[in-house]
Design a protein around this motif. Structure first.
Motif, PDB file in Angstrom:
ATOM      1  N   LEU A 220      33.785  32.170  42.054  1.00  0.00           N
ATOM      2  CA  LEU A 220      35.177  31.995  41.668  1.00  0.00           C
ATOM      3  C   LEU A 220      35.534  32.996  40.585  1.00  0.00           C
ATOM      4  CD1 LEU A 220      35.176  28.096  41.400  1.00  0.00           C
ATOM      5  CD2 LEU A 220      35.805  29.475  43.386  1.00  0.00           C
ATOM      6  N   HIS A 221      36.476  33.892  40.898  1.00  0.00           N
ATOM      7  CA  HIS A 221      36.921  34.883  39.927  1.00  0.00           C
ATOM      8  C   HIS A 221      38.175  34.367  39.233  1.00  0.00           C
ATOM      9  CE1 HIS A 221      39.268  38.713  38.952  1.00  0.00           C
ATOM     10  NE2 HIS A 221      38.279  38.641  38.081  1.00  0.00           N
ATOM     11  N   THR A 222      38.066  34.115  37.929  1.00  0.00           N
ATOM     12  CA  THR A 222      39.206  33.628  37.149  1.00  0.00           C
ATOM     13  C   THR A 222      39.767  34.680  36.201  1.00  0.00           C
ATOM     14  OG1 THR A 222      37.961  32.819  35.225  1.00  0.00           O
ATOM     15  CG2 THR A 222      38.066  31.367  37.164  1.00  0.00           C
ATOM     16  N   GLY A 223      38.997  35.735  35.939  1.00  0.00           N
ATOM     17  CA  GLY A 223      39.408  36.749  34.970  1.00  0.00           C
ATOM     18  C   GLY A 223      38.907  36.481  33.560  1.00  0.00           C
ATOM     19  N   PHE A 224      38.223  35.354  33.351  1.00  0.00           N
ATOM     20  CA  PHE A 224      37.792  34.980  32.004  1.00  0.00           C
ATOM     21  C   PHE A 224      36.799  35.985  31.425  1.00  0.00           C
ATOM     22  CE2 PHE A 224      35.112  32.673  28.978  1.00  0.00           C
ATOM     23  CZ  PHE A 224      36.059  32.049  28.183  1.00  0.00           C
ATOM     24  N   ALA A 225      35.800  36.387  32.198  1.00  0.00           N
ATOM     25  CA  ALA A 225      34.791  37.312  31.671  1.00  0.00           C
ATOM     26  C   ALA A 225      35.408  38.673  31.344  1.00  0.00           C
ATOM     27  CB  ALA A 225      33.644  37.471  32.667  1.00  0.00           C
ATOM     28  N   ARG A 226      36.364  39.119  32.139  1.00  0.00           N
ATOM     29  CA  ARG A 226      37.034  40.390  31.829  1.00  0.00           C
ATOM     30  C   ARG A 226      37.805  40.270  30.527  1.00  0.00           C
ATOM     31  NH1 ARG A 226      39.937  43.241  36.651  1.00  0.00           N
ATOM     32  NH2 ARG A 226      40.976  41.213  36.834  1.00  0.00           N
ATOM     33  N   MET A 227      38.435  39.127  30.291  1.00  0.00           N
ATOM     34  CA  MET A 227      39.131  38.890  29.037  1.00  0.00           C
ATOM     35  C   MET A 227      38.150  38.885  27.870  1.00  0.00           C
ATOM     36  SD  MET A 227      41.390  35.546  27.976  1.00  0.00           S
ATOM     37  CE  MET A 227      39.892  34.569  27.861  1.00  0.00           C
ATOM     38  N   VAL A 228      36.986  38.268  28.059  1.00  0.00           N
ATOM     39  CA  VAL A 228      35.949  38.250  27.023  1.00  0.00           C
ATOM     40  C   VAL A 228      35.502  39.670  26.683  1.00  0.00           C
ATOM     41  CG1 VAL A 228      33.511  37.663  26.645  1.00  0.00           C
ATOM     42  CG2 VAL A 228      35.112  35.906  27.417  1.00  0.00           C
ATOM     43  N   LEU A 229      35.338  40.514  27.690  1.00  0.00           N
ATOM     44  CA  LEU A 229      34.959  41.899  27.427  1.00  0.00           C
ATOM     45  C   LEU A 229      36.005  42.615  26.582  1.00  0.00           C
ATOM     46  CD1 LEU A 229      33.394  43.448  30.671  1.00  0.00           C
ATOM     47  CD2 LEU A 229      32.292  43.094  28.456  1.00  0.00           C
ATOM     48  N   ARG A 230      37.261  42.366  26.859  1.00  0.00           N
ATOM     49  CA  ARG A 230      38.332  43.021  26.089  1.00  0.00           C
ATOM     50  C   ARG A 230      38.293  42.631  24.617  1.00  0.00           C
ATOM     51  NH1 ARG A 230      42.002  41.479  30.420  1.00  0.00           N
ATOM     52  NH2 ARG A 230      42.947  39.983  28.984  1.00  0.00           N
ATOM     53  N   MET A 231      37.788  41.447  24.315  1.00  0.00           N
ATOM     54  CA  MET A 231      37.765  40.979  22.929  1.00  0.00           C
ATOM     55  C   MET A 231      36.610  41.577  22.123  1.00  0.00           C
ATOM     56  SD  MET A 231      39.165  37.031  23.121  1.00  0.00           S
ATOM     57  CE  MET A 231      38.216  36.417  24.492  1.00  0.00           C
ATOM     58  N   ALA A 243      42.419  29.599  28.336  1.00  0.00           N
ATOM     59  CA  ALA A 243      42.930  30.666  29.195  1.00  0.00           C
ATOM     60  C   ALA A 243      42.271  30.604  30.569  1.00  0.00           C
ATOM     61  CB  ALA A 243      42.676  32.028  28.555  1.00  0.00           C
ATOM     62  N   CYS A 244      42.977  31.161  31.541  1.00  0.00           N
ATOM     63  CA  CYS A 244      42.480  31.393  32.902  1.00  0.00           C
ATOM     64  C   CYS A 244      42.340  30.099  33.709  1.00  0.00           C
ATOM     65  CB  CYS A 244      41.155  32.150  32.879  1.00  0.00           C
ATOM     66  SG  CYS A 244      41.274  33.775  32.073  1.00  0.00           S
ATOM     67  N   PRO A 245      42.496  30.226  35.026  1.00  0.00           N
ATOM     68  CA  PRO A 245      42.347  29.047  35.892  1.00  0.00           C
ATOM     69  C   PRO A 245      40.918  28.519  35.854  1.00  0.00           C
ATOM     70  CG  PRO A 245      42.522  31.064  37.190  1.00  0.00           C
ATOM     71  CD  PRO A 245      42.837  31.435  35.787  1.00  0.00           C
ATOM     72  N   VAL A 246      40.780  27.219  36.031  1.00  0.00           N
ATOM     73  CA  VAL A 246      39.472  26.580  35.947  1.00  0.00           C
ATOM     74  C   VAL A 246      39.468  25.349  36.844  1.00  0.00           C
ATOM     75  CG1 VAL A 246      40.170  25.207  33.936  1.00  0.00           C
ATOM     76  CG2 VAL A 246      37.742  25.698  34.311  1.00  0.00           C
ATOM     77  N   LEU A 247      38.329  25.047  37.431  1.00  0.00           N
ATOM     78  CA  LEU A 247      38.246  23.917  38.352  1.00  0.00           C
ATOM     79  C   LEU A 247      38.461  22.591  37.627  1.00  0.00           C
ATOM     80  CD1 LEU A 247      35.237  24.725  40.710  1.00  0.00           C
ATOM     81  CD2 LEU A 247      37.671  25.124  41.105  1.00  0.00           C
ATOM     82  N   ASN A 248      39.185  21.703  38.297  1.00  0.00           N
ATOM     83  CA  ASN A 248      39.348  20.336  37.822  1.00  0.00           C
ATOM     84  C   ASN A 248      38.180  19.512  38.365  1.00  0.00           C
ATOM     85  OD1 ASN A 248      40.077  17.762  37.101  1.00  0.00           O
ATOM     86  ND2 ASN A 248      41.983  17.724  38.268  1.00  0.00           N
ATOM     87  N   GLY A 249      37.131  19.404  37.558  1.00  0.00           N
ATOM     88  CA  GLY A 249      35.924  18.729  38.010  1.00  0.00           C
ATOM     89  C   GLY A 249      36.114  17.254  38.298  1.00  0.00           C
ATOM     90  N   ARG A 250      37.211  16.675  37.823  1.00  0.00           N
ATOM     91  CA  ARG A 250      37.465  15.250  38.035  1.00  0.00           C
ATOM     92  C   ARG A 250      38.093  14.976  39.407  1.00  0.00           C
ATOM     93  NH1 ARG A 250      34.802  12.216  34.673  1.00  0.00           N
ATOM     94  NH2 ARG A 250      35.730  13.134  32.808  1.00  0.00           N
ATOM     95  N   ASP A 251      38.500  16.021  40.112  1.00  0.00           N
ATOM     96  CA  ASP A 251      39.166  15.876  41.401  1.00  0.00           C
ATOM     97  C   ASP A 251      38.147  15.464  42.466  1.00  0.00           C
ATOM     98  OD1 ASP A 251      40.429  16.238  43.880  1.00  0.00           O
ATOM     99  OD2 ASP A 251      41.595  17.954  43.178  1.00  0.00           O
ATOM    100  N   LYS A 252      38.242  14.243  42.941  1.00  0.00           N
ATOM    101  CA  LYS A 252      37.283  13.727  43.906  1.00  0.00           C
ATOM    102  C   LYS A 252      37.320  14.487  45.225  1.00  0.00           C
ATOM    103  CE  LYS A 252      35.282  10.352  41.677  1.00  0.00           C
ATOM    104  NZ  LYS A 252      33.809  10.397  41.408  1.00  0.00           N
ATOM    105  N   ARG A 253      38.504  14.924  45.635  1.00  0.00           N
ATOM    106  CA  ARG A 253      38.575  15.675  46.886  1.00  0.00           C
ATOM    107  C   ARG A 253      37.879  17.021  46.754  1.00  0.00           C
ATOM    108  NH1 ARG A 253      44.140  16.335  49.553  1.00  0.00           N
ATOM    109  NH2 ARG A 253      44.830  16.741  47.427  1.00  0.00           N
ATOM    110  N   LEU A 254      37.968  17.621  45.569  1.00  0.00           N
ATOM    111  CA  LEU A 254      37.241  18.862  45.326  1.00  0.00           C
ATOM    112  C   LEU A 254      35.737  18.607  45.367  1.00  0.00           C
ATOM    113  CD1 LEU A 254      37.150  21.849  44.511  1.00  0.00           C
ATOM    114  CD2 LEU A 254      37.321  21.116  42.119  1.00  0.00           C
ATOM    115  N   GLN A 255      35.294  17.532  44.731  1.00  0.00           N
ATOM    116  CA  GLN A 255      33.876  17.186  44.779  1.00  0.00           C
ATOM    117  C   GLN A 255      33.415  16.975  46.223  1.00  0.00           C
ATOM    118  OE1 GLN A 255      32.845  13.891  42.246  1.00  0.00           O
ATOM    119  NE2 GLN A 255      33.902  14.726  40.458  1.00  0.00           N
TER     120      GLN A 255
END
Length: 346
Positions: A220-231, A243-255
């Protein structure tokens, strides 16, 4: 071979790969599936999927984890760095540098081993929950806490802890090579914080024509690591935690989707893969529901803080989502996690 449990968690894979299994869904990385992955190589171009291991910098992301510290070994009472071997008779031309590192194994680009997260669960069926991990391996017996005291190197760790079962070396022995599949959340949601559940993930995959099959290694590419590199090792705490999209681990359908697809591993370029803190739970519940679901129930290893941006950009520009992924951890016996330097080949 013994079965260590009378009751297994609902929806788990305990026992499916054998009563003493320690590899979980890595068992799905069969020779046939590795050959299938190799067939995704069209150009022979490679991508390094690791951050520099001293990123993100500091310990704002997790106050218990610190950047690696490297230092010279000692030789004849001197620093063994630019060390001239001719110090005694002047006849030798060798110059030696040799170093060591103190490293928190899950500070940067990493694998979570199956011994990283367990649960209080009544595996004995006697009404009393005990500390157990994937496939019923026991806390205190198979995953053993420290016997020593905190030592004074500024990190406050305790010595002597070790995972006799489910250690990260089991993952290394499997080599971890197979077909990677990229889902580019960043391309759809940018760097704004967004909880991604089943509906949002399916919409992105349908829009980008991404298909996942049993044994695939989902990235899953969210862009978070690229943002971390910029900092540049001086991270902004607001961005680190908001920042950045992230999975909703509580979502039973996703599980349930993770269960049903049969993915071998789950990887993201962010911290924890899932949102932390998570959405509120009900009754007795896990603080990290996706960690519990993947590591504890399914035997699905989690990859965190991978650098996926260059690969994701290439795949999107070329209308692709699949690639060959090679990503073993360190073969470090007894560890519950490990740095990784994954390689994608396209």
């Amino acid at each position: 071979m013994t079965q260590r449990w009378k009751k297994r968690p609902e929806g788990s894979t305990w026992g499916d790969f054998g009563p003493d299994d320690e590899n979980g869904r890595l068992n799905l990385l069969t020779p046939e599936r590795v050959r299938r992955a190799v067939a995704e190589v069209k150009e022979g171009r490679t991508f390094c999927l690791s951050l520099p291991l001293d990123y993100p910098g500091g310990n704002l992301l997790n106050d218990r984890r610190h950047p690696p510290r490297t230092f010279s070994t000692i030789r004849d009472g001197k620093a063994n760095y630019n060390y001239r071997l001719d110090q005694h008779d002047g006849a030798l031309t060798d110059v030696i540098s040799d170093d060591a590192a103190l490293i928190h194994l899950q500070y940067s680009t990493q694998w979570d081993g199956l011994s990283h997260v367990g649960s209080l669960f009544d595996a004995d069926g006697d009404g009393v929950p005990e500390v157990v991990y994937y496939n019923g391996w026991r806390g205190g017996e198979d995953i053993v806490g420290p016997s020593g005291h905190a030592h004074g190197d500024g990190c406050s760790e305790y010595e002597g802890a070790h995972a006799d079962r489910l250690g990260i070396e089991k993952m290394a022995q499997r080599c971890v090579q197979g077909r990677g599949v990229m889902v580019n959340l960043n391309a759809h949601f940018g760097e704004e914080r967004k909880l991604v559940g089943y509906d949002e993930l399916m919409a992105v995959m349908e829009a980008d024509k991404v298909e996942v099959e049993e044994g695939d290694m989902l990235c899953l590419h969210t862009g978070f690591a690229r943002m971390v590199l910029r900092m540049n090792r001086t991270p902004d705490p607001k961005k680190l935690h908001g920042a950045c999209p992230v999975l909703n681990g509580r979502d039973k359908r996703l599980q349930n989707w993770i269960t049903d697809t049969g993915i071998a591993v789950l990887i993201a370029d962010n911290y924890a893969v899932e949102a932390y803190p998570s959405e509120p739970g009900e009754g007795k519940h896990a603080a990290l529901p996706l960690h519990e679901h993947c590591l504890f129930k399914l035997g699905v290893h989690l990859g965190e803080l991978w650098y996926l941006s260059d690969l994701a950009d290439y795949l999107r520009a070329n209308g692709r989502s699949r690639f060959l992924l090679t990503a073993p951890p360190l073969r470090l016996p007894g560890a519950v996690g490990s740095p990784a330097t994954p390689v994608a080949t396209v």
